[in-house]
Design a protein around this motif. Sequence first.
Motif, PDB file in Angstrom:
ATOM      1  N   UNK A 123       7.203  -3.485  -2.684  1.00 48.69           N
ATOM      2  CA  UNK A 123       6.052  -2.874  -3.522  1.00 48.69           C
ATOM      3  C   UNK A 123       5.273  -2.222  -2.473  1.00 48.69           C
ATOM      4  N   UNK A 124       5.150  -0.765  -2.975  1.00 45.40           N
ATOM      5  CA  UNK A 124       4.201  -0.145  -2.078  1.00 45.40           C
ATOM      6  C   UNK A 124       3.126   0.694  -3.076  1.00 45.40           C
ATOM      7  N   UNK A 125       2.030   0.328  -2.779  1.00 47.29           N
ATOM      8  CA  UNK A 125       1.094   0.954  -3.704  1.00 47.29           C
ATOM      9  C   UNK A 125       0.368   2.181  -2.839  1.00 47.29           C
ATOM     10  N   UNK A 126       0.471   3.603  -3.456  1.00 49.96           N
ATOM     11  CA  UNK A 126       0.357   4.707  -2.494  1.00 49.96           C
ATOM     12  C   UNK A 126      -0.196   5.678  -3.154  1.00 49.96           C
ATOM     13  N   UNK A 127      -1.076   6.357  -2.503  1.00 43.95           N
ATOM     14  CA  UNK A 127      -1.710   7.645  -3.107  1.00 43.95           C
ATOM     15  C   UNK A 127      -0.776   8.623  -3.461  1.00 43.95           C
ATOM     16  N   UNK A 143       9.640  -0.030  -5.115  1.00 40.77           N
ATOM     17  CA  UNK A 143       8.733  -0.196  -6.270  1.00 40.77           C
ATOM     18  C   UNK A 143       7.317   0.297  -5.952  1.00 40.77           C
ATOM     19  N   UNK A 144       7.069   1.794  -6.369  1.00 41.64           N
ATOM     20  CA  UNK A 144       6.010   2.574  -6.027  1.00 41.64           C
ATOM     21  C   UNK A 144       5.050   2.737  -7.150  1.00 41.64           C
ATOM     22  N   UNK A 145       3.922   2.333  -6.791  1.00 37.82           N
ATOM     23  CA  UNK A 145       2.635   2.253  -7.679  1.00 37.82           C
ATOM     24  C   UNK A 145       1.567   3.305  -7.327  1.00 37.82           C
ATOM     25  N   UNK A 146       1.314   3.977  -8.282  1.00 35.65           N
ATOM     26  CA  UNK A 146       0.243   5.031  -7.930  1.00 35.65           C
ATOM     27  C   UNK A 146      -1.371   4.504  -7.804  1.00 35.65           C
ATOM     28  N   UNK A 147      -1.912   4.680  -6.551  1.00 31.43           N
ATOM     29  CA  UNK A 147      -3.195   3.813  -6.322  1.00 31.43           C
ATOM     30  C   UNK A 147      -4.174   4.380  -7.403  1.00 31.43           C
ATOM     31  N   UNK A 148      -4.110   5.338  -8.178  1.00 29.91           N
ATOM     32  CA  UNK A 148      -5.315   6.158  -8.938  1.00 29.91           C
ATOM     33  C   UNK A 148      -6.408   6.551  -7.820  1.00 29.91           C
ATOM     34  N   UNK A 149      -6.812   5.660  -7.438  1.00 32.62           N
ATOM     35  CA  UNK A 149      -7.939   6.148  -6.300  1.00 32.62           C
ATOM     36  C   UNK A 149      -7.337   5.768  -5.012  1.00 32.62           C
ATOM     37  N   UNK A 150      -8.122   6.606  -4.071  1.00 27.27           N
ATOM     38  CA  UNK A 150      -7.794   6.214  -2.493  1.00 27.27           C
ATOM     39  C   UNK A 150      -7.792   4.770  -2.333  1.00 27.27           C
ATOM     40  N   UNK A 151      -6.758   4.355  -1.268  1.00 24.97           N
ATOM     41  CA  UNK A 151      -6.735   3.101  -0.818  1.00 24.97           C
ATOM     42  C   UNK A 151      -7.840   2.929   0.232  1.00 24.97           C
ATOM     43  N   UNK A 152      -9.181   2.853  -0.062  1.00 31.93           N
ATOM     44  CA  UNK A 152     -10.335   3.202   0.522  1.00 31.93           C
ATOM     45  C   UNK A 152     -11.725   2.431  -0.009  1.00 31.93           C
ATOM     46  N   UNK A 164      -2.631  -5.719  -9.693  1.00 32.55           N
ATOM     47  CA  UNK A 164      -1.490  -5.618 -10.295  1.00 32.55           C
ATOM     48  C   UNK A 164      -0.252  -5.477  -9.366  1.00 32.55           C
ATOM     49  N   UNK A 165      -0.525  -4.746  -8.243  1.00 31.38           N
ATOM     50  CA  UNK A 165       0.401  -4.725  -7.152  1.00 31.38           C
ATOM     51  C   UNK A 165       0.890  -5.916  -6.517  1.00 31.38           C
ATOM     52  N   UNK A 166      -0.164  -6.697  -6.339  1.00 33.57           N
ATOM     53  CA  UNK A 166      -0.006  -8.025  -5.399  1.00 33.57           C
ATOM     54  C   UNK A 166       0.671  -9.006  -6.415  1.00 33.57           C
ATOM     55  N   UNK A 167       0.471  -8.989  -7.745  1.00 36.01           N
ATOM     56  CA  UNK A 167       1.028  -9.792  -8.683  1.00 36.01           C
ATOM     57  C   UNK A 167       2.482  -9.308  -8.940  1.00 36.01           C
ATOM     58  N   UNK A 168       2.863  -7.880  -9.079  1.00 39.58           N
ATOM     59  CA  UNK A 168       4.137  -7.524  -9.124  1.00 39.58           C
ATOM     60  C   UNK A 168       5.034  -7.932  -7.969  1.00 39.58           C
ATOM     61  N   UNK A 169       4.622  -8.240  -6.643  1.00 45.43           N
ATOM     62  CA  UNK A 169       5.529  -8.551  -5.703  1.00 45.43           C
ATOM     63  C   UNK A 169       5.623 -10.004  -5.962  1.00 45.43           C
ATOM     64  N   UNK A 170       4.748 -10.774  -6.555  1.00 45.13           N
ATOM     65  CA  UNK A 170       4.881 -12.327  -6.503  1.00 45.13           C
ATOM     66  C   UNK A 170       5.889 -12.276  -7.574  1.00 45.13           C
ATOM     67  N   UNK A 171       5.686 -11.624  -8.506  1.00 44.67           N
ATOM     68  CA  UNK A 171       6.664 -11.870  -9.761  1.00 44.67           C
ATOM     69  C   UNK A 171       8.237 -11.693  -9.378  1.00 44.67           C
ATOM     70  N   UNK A 172       8.531 -10.712  -8.395  1.00 44.88           N
ATOM     71  CA  UNK A 172       9.501 -10.443  -7.925  1.00 44.88           C
ATOM     72  C   UNK A 172      10.190 -11.551  -7.032  1.00 44.88           C
ATOM     73  N   UNK A 173       9.362 -11.920  -6.091  1.00 43.20           N
ATOM     74  CA  UNK A 173       9.770 -13.175  -5.075  1.00 43.20           C
ATOM     75  C   UNK A 173       9.968 -14.439  -5.979  1.00 43.20           C
ATOM     76  N   UNK A 174       9.028 -14.714  -7.096  1.00 40.59           N
ATOM     77  CA  UNK A 174       9.378 -15.826  -7.945  1.00 40.59           C
ATOM     78  C   UNK A 174      10.580 -15.808  -8.731  1.00 40.59           C
ATOM     79  N   UNK A 175      11.219 -14.744  -8.888  1.00 44.71           N
ATOM     80  CA  UNK A 175      12.373 -14.785  -9.816  1.00 44.71           C
ATOM     81  C   UNK A 175      13.347 -15.004  -8.869  1.00 44.71           C
ATOM     82  N   UNK A 176      14.054 -16.238  -9.432  1.00 41.79           N
ATOM     83  CA  UNK A 176      15.290 -16.493  -8.705  1.00 41.79           C
ATOM     84  C   UNK A 176      16.408 -15.540  -8.786  1.00 41.79           C
TER      85      UNK A 176
END
Length: 403
Positions: A123-127, A143-152, A164-176
């Motif tokens: 998972x990569x959150x990116x401008x 999995x690329x997620x648009x950051x909407x605002x700058x990562x600043x 949302x991004x942190x939850x996304x990677x959690x969901x992925x690693x939780x999935x067997x």
Amino acid sequence: MATVLIVGTFDTKGAEYQFCKEIIEARGHNTITINAGILGESYFEPTVSAEEVAQAAGTTLQALRDANDRGNGVVTMSKGATQIALKLLEEGKFDGIFSMGGTGGSSLAAAVMAALPVGVPKVLISTAASGNVEPYVGVKDVTLMYSIVDVAGLNSISRQIFTNGAAAICGMVEQAKPPAGADSKPLVSATMYGVTTPCVTRFREKLEENGYEVLVFHATGSGGNSMEALIAGGFIKGVADITTHEHMDPIVQGIHGSTTRMTAAAEAGIPQVVSFGGLDMGTYGPLETVPADYKDRNLHVHNASITIMESTTEERVQVANTMVERLNMATGPTVVFLPLKGISVMDNVDMPFHSPEANQAMFDVIRQGVNNSNVELVELDMHINDPEFADAMSNRLVELLQD
């Protein structure tokens, strides 16, 4: 409980990363953090320091700071972070990777993710996620997620996106992970374009009847490159390169080109059957995007988004020379099928791109240029989309796979 690898610049974006780290850990997961920042001290204590990352790349953090070259620094730290990530993965230390940043941070993280196998959650959150994403995704399952605002900084918008991004990677690693299973079928890859669909569909059905799983790749540049990556990664047991169209577009400034096609199978030495699907055309976007040099050529509006152009004899000969080079590299059994009555839906009697003379010139280059004992040429007085042509290719590949 799983472990998420977090790679980023914890000196300039430390608060943002700590925010995501705490969300991941609150879900019950462990984190391993790699600091790839050069400019200052890490906002929190990382698992792997920036100095260690620099050393893994063969230099020192002070040397990078003294050089004061941001571009080279990003490249160097991405190399070091990649080496460390690969070692951690080999040791089974993490289950997925998370990162975020602007263009620099995104390119650094993307380089690390590109080195990891397909299937490892990324998972990569990116401008940069709303623009041209090819440099960041490439041929890997990022999995690329648009950051909407700058990562600043943390604000009402960024907190929601980061959550949302942190939850996304959690969901992925939780999935067997799906079990491989004793009934897993050998994988065969096939290339397809709309103009070769009848051939590839029948080919796929025949291979499936013989106990193989067929992965069909759309010959749009990225599709062929993805196939090449999977072959190089050892996933594929046999290749049906029916649609070699991607060789043409680099020649005619088209949008679906690839310069690496037909290399991975040749180097891997796995069985392959090859044909000439879609080489009668170049592909562009809407009609108005066709380059000026080609405006007077034989163009056909495929749909509102795609325009195709008939390729010339000279262009097909140029492609054939490239194919000869790749075929002569083959280290495994390879069979080239020449469909003498046409190479696409558009190249048939009464169709606008029908040009037997151009095809013959292309085939002559193959006939005269291939000198590899691993390569067999089969000429069939058929169209590429004739059912019998697909059967001939499928039967031969099954024979090669079972030898």
